[in-house]
Design a protein around this motif. Sequence first.
Motif, PDB file in Angstrom:
ATOM      1  N   GLY A   4      32.932  -9.654  32.742  1.00 37.32           N
ATOM      2  CA  GLY A   4      32.906  -8.366  32.064  1.00 37.32           C
ATOM      3  C   GLY A   4      31.733  -8.346  31.092  1.00 37.32           C
ATOM      4  O   GLY A   4      31.239  -9.396  30.665  1.00 37.32           O
ATOM      5  N   SER A  21      34.799   1.594  23.632  1.00 40.03           N
ATOM      6  CA  SER A  21      35.520   0.472  24.220  1.00 40.03           C
ATOM      7  C   SER A  21      34.909   0.179  25.586  1.00 40.03           C
ATOM      8  O   SER A  21      34.898   1.027  26.463  1.00 40.03           O
ATOM      9  CB  SER A  21      37.003   0.829  24.378  1.00 40.03           C
ATOM     10  OG  SER A  21      37.666  -0.155  25.136  1.00 40.03           O
ATOM     11  N   GLU A  28      35.241  -2.230  28.722  1.00 37.28           N
ATOM     12  CA  GLU A  28      36.043  -3.161  29.512  1.00 37.28           C
ATOM     13  C   GLU A  28      37.184  -3.821  28.746  1.00 37.28           C
ATOM     14  O   GLU A  28      37.650  -4.888  29.100  1.00 37.28           O
ATOM     15  CB  GLU A  28      35.150  -4.207  30.190  1.00 37.28           C
ATOM     16  CG  GLU A  28      34.194  -3.573  31.181  1.00 37.28           C
ATOM     17  CD  GLU A  28      33.316  -4.552  31.924  1.00 37.28           C
ATOM     18  OE1 GLU A  28      33.579  -5.771  31.885  1.00 37.28           O
ATOM     19  OE2 GLU A  28      32.363  -4.090  32.552  1.00 37.28           O
ATOM     20  N   ILE A  72      40.205  -2.478  28.513  1.00 38.00           N
ATOM     21  CA  ILE A  72      41.420  -2.241  29.290  1.00 38.00           C
ATOM     22  C   ILE A  72      41.733  -3.478  30.131  1.00 38.00           C
ATOM     23  O   ILE A  72      42.869  -3.948  30.184  1.00 38.00           O
ATOM     24  CB  ILE A  72      41.247  -1.012  30.210  1.00 38.00           C
ATOM     25  CG1 ILE A  72      41.046   0.242  29.383  1.00 38.00           C
ATOM     26  CG2 ILE A  72      42.410  -0.857  31.170  1.00 38.00           C
ATOM     27  CD1 ILE A  72      42.228   0.655  28.568  1.00 38.00           C
ATOM     28  N   GLU A  73      40.714  -4.026  30.766  1.00 32.84           N
ATOM     29  CA  GLU A  73      40.914  -5.215  31.594  1.00 32.84           C
ATOM     30  C   GLU A  73      41.217  -6.442  30.731  1.00 32.84           C
ATOM     31  O   GLU A  73      42.021  -7.286  31.097  1.00 32.84           O
ATOM     32  CB  GLU A  73      39.656  -5.506  32.432  1.00 32.84           C
ATOM     33  CG  GLU A  73      39.274  -4.408  33.369  1.00 32.84           C
ATOM     34  CD  GLU A  73      38.365  -3.353  32.750  1.00 32.84           C
ATOM     35  OE1 GLU A  73      37.897  -2.507  33.500  1.00 32.84           O
ATOM     36  OE2 GLU A  73      38.138  -3.367  31.522  1.00 32.84           O
ATOM     37  N   LEU A 105      48.422  -2.897  26.269  1.00 29.29           N
ATOM     38  CA  LEU A 105      47.775  -1.585  26.204  1.00 29.29           C
ATOM     39  C   LEU A 105      48.364  -0.669  25.140  1.00 29.29           C
ATOM     40  O   LEU A 105      47.609  -0.009  24.413  1.00 29.29           O
ATOM     41  CB  LEU A 105      47.792  -0.904  27.567  1.00 29.29           C
ATOM     42  CG  LEU A 105      46.815  -1.475  28.594  1.00 29.29           C
ATOM     43  CD1 LEU A 105      46.983  -0.763  29.929  1.00 29.29           C
ATOM     44  CD2 LEU A 105      45.386  -1.386  28.108  1.00 29.29           C
ATOM     45  N   LEU A 137      35.749   5.447  26.427  1.00 32.04           N
ATOM     46  CA  LEU A 137      36.484   4.356  27.050  1.00 32.04           C
ATOM     47  C   LEU A 137      35.894   4.077  28.422  1.00 32.04           C
ATOM     48  O   LEU A 137      35.931   4.932  29.306  1.00 32.04           O
ATOM     49  CB  LEU A 137      37.965   4.744  27.182  1.00 32.04           C
ATOM     50  CG  LEU A 137      38.884   3.746  27.863  1.00 32.04           C
ATOM     51  CD1 LEU A 137      39.009   2.492  27.015  1.00 32.04           C
ATOM     52  CD2 LEU A 137      40.247   4.371  28.080  1.00 32.04           C
ATOM     53  N   GLN A 138      35.326   2.906  28.597  1.00 34.09           N
ATOM     54  CA  GLN A 138      34.762   2.503  29.887  1.00 34.09           C
ATOM     55  C   GLN A 138      35.673   1.444  30.480  1.00 34.09           C
ATOM     56  O   GLN A 138      36.123   0.539  29.775  1.00 34.09           O
ATOM     57  CB  GLN A 138      33.342   1.955  29.704  1.00 34.09           C
ATOM     58  CG  GLN A 138      32.650   1.537  30.978  1.00 34.09           C
ATOM     59  CD  GLN A 138      32.910   0.079  31.347  1.00 34.09           C
ATOM     60  OE1 GLN A 138      33.146  -0.761  30.506  1.00 34.09           O
ATOM     61  NE2 GLN A 138      32.868  -0.218  32.625  1.00 34.09           N
ATOM     62  N   ALA A 139      35.958   1.569  31.758  1.00 30.38           N
ATOM     63  CA  ALA A 139      36.837   0.610  32.417  1.00 30.38           C
ATOM     64  C   ALA A 139      36.403   0.409  33.864  1.00 30.38           C
ATOM     65  O   ALA A 139      35.760   1.272  34.451  1.00 30.38           O
ATOM     66  CB  ALA A 139      38.283   1.108  32.397  1.00 30.38           C
ATOM     67  N   THR A 160      37.548   0.272  37.593  1.00 26.62           N
ATOM     68  CA  THR A 160      38.684   0.787  38.356  1.00 26.62           C
ATOM     69  C   THR A 160      38.903  -0.062  39.604  1.00 26.62           C
ATOM     70  O   THR A 160      37.987  -0.714  40.098  1.00 26.62           O
ATOM     71  CB  THR A 160      38.447   2.255  38.768  1.00 26.62           C
ATOM     72  OG1 THR A 160      37.261   2.323  39.556  1.00 26.62           O
ATOM     73  CG2 THR A 160      38.303   3.140  37.541  1.00 26.62           C
ATOM     74  N   TYR A 217      46.717  -2.596  41.825  1.00 28.45           N
ATOM     75  CA  TYR A 217      46.946  -2.561  40.385  1.00 28.45           C
ATOM     76  C   TYR A 217      48.164  -3.378  39.953  1.00 28.45           C
ATOM     77  O   TYR A 217      48.107  -4.084  38.954  1.00 28.45           O
ATOM     78  CB  TYR A 217      47.081  -1.124  39.879  1.00 28.45           C
ATOM     79  CG  TYR A 217      47.271  -1.072  38.371  1.00 28.45           C
ATOM     80  CD1 TYR A 217      46.199  -1.338  37.528  1.00 28.45           C
ATOM     81  CD2 TYR A 217      48.513  -0.808  37.821  1.00 28.45           C
ATOM     82  CE1 TYR A 217      46.347  -1.326  36.171  1.00 28.45           C
ATOM     83  CE2 TYR A 217      48.675  -0.796  36.439  1.00 28.45           C
ATOM     84  CZ  TYR A 217      47.601  -1.059  35.620  1.00 28.45           C
ATOM     85  OH  TYR A 217      47.760  -1.055  34.268  1.00 28.45           O
ATOM     86  N   SER A 251      47.711  -6.210  37.219  1.00 31.51           N
ATOM     87  CA  SER A 251      48.230  -5.961  35.880  1.00 31.51           C
ATOM     88  C   SER A 251      49.162  -7.052  35.358  1.00 31.51           C
ATOM     89  O   SER A 251      49.590  -7.001  34.219  1.00 31.51           O
ATOM     90  CB  SER A 251      48.951  -4.610  35.838  1.00 31.51           C
ATOM     91  OG  SER A 251      50.100  -4.646  36.647  1.00 31.51           O
TER      92      SER A 251
END
Length: 195
Positions: free
Chosen positions: A33, A146, A148, A150-151, A158, A177-179, A181, A187, A191
């Motif tokens: 990341g 933000s 990455e 989220i990962e 979260l 917010l960048q994530a 996908t 998922y 997760s």
Amino acid sequence: ITHPGGARYLPVAFVSDMALAYTAADLMLGRAGAGTVMETSVSGLPVIFVPLPWGNGEQGRNAAGLVEAGGGWLVEDAALTPDKLGALVTEAFADRERLAHMAQTCRGIYPSDAAERMARAGLQDRVEVLLCDYRDLRGEYDKLVSVEMIEAVGQRYLPAFFRTCQARLRPGGKMALQAITIQDQRYRDYSKSVD
């Protein structure tokens, strides 16, 4: 734990102080990341990157500059076997001079003087550069970015992550917010862990 070959290592489930972990380590194995690539580079930590196999290849691109400069290796997820990892770790520690050169290369790739650069650009009253865990962030901000996270925080954390972001934003503030996908069907398995 001492490996039969003599290497010593300490497996841990979670690290709350990554700066300390980077300082204590001689080599890192991790995903690629954007934050991880920058942190290992600025820390001068040679690394074996294993980009996530999902997305559009952005993790491989994140690591490419550091790897091409000689600061680490990139191994595709499907190609990472115990034998492959063992060979890379053995190669890294067989030549301590090379490992030190890799560390120096890492430190030279990305600037670690962001605050000083902001001051030289006359932005010190508009931009605050912080290196801290999001849970330790204090104050209120007009804008948050933000990349990455989220990962990195994992599904379980979260709600706390978003509560923290909400608490740090001033009324009317904005957050980008960048994530990365992934396909919906992947998922649930993804997760179950954090990056």
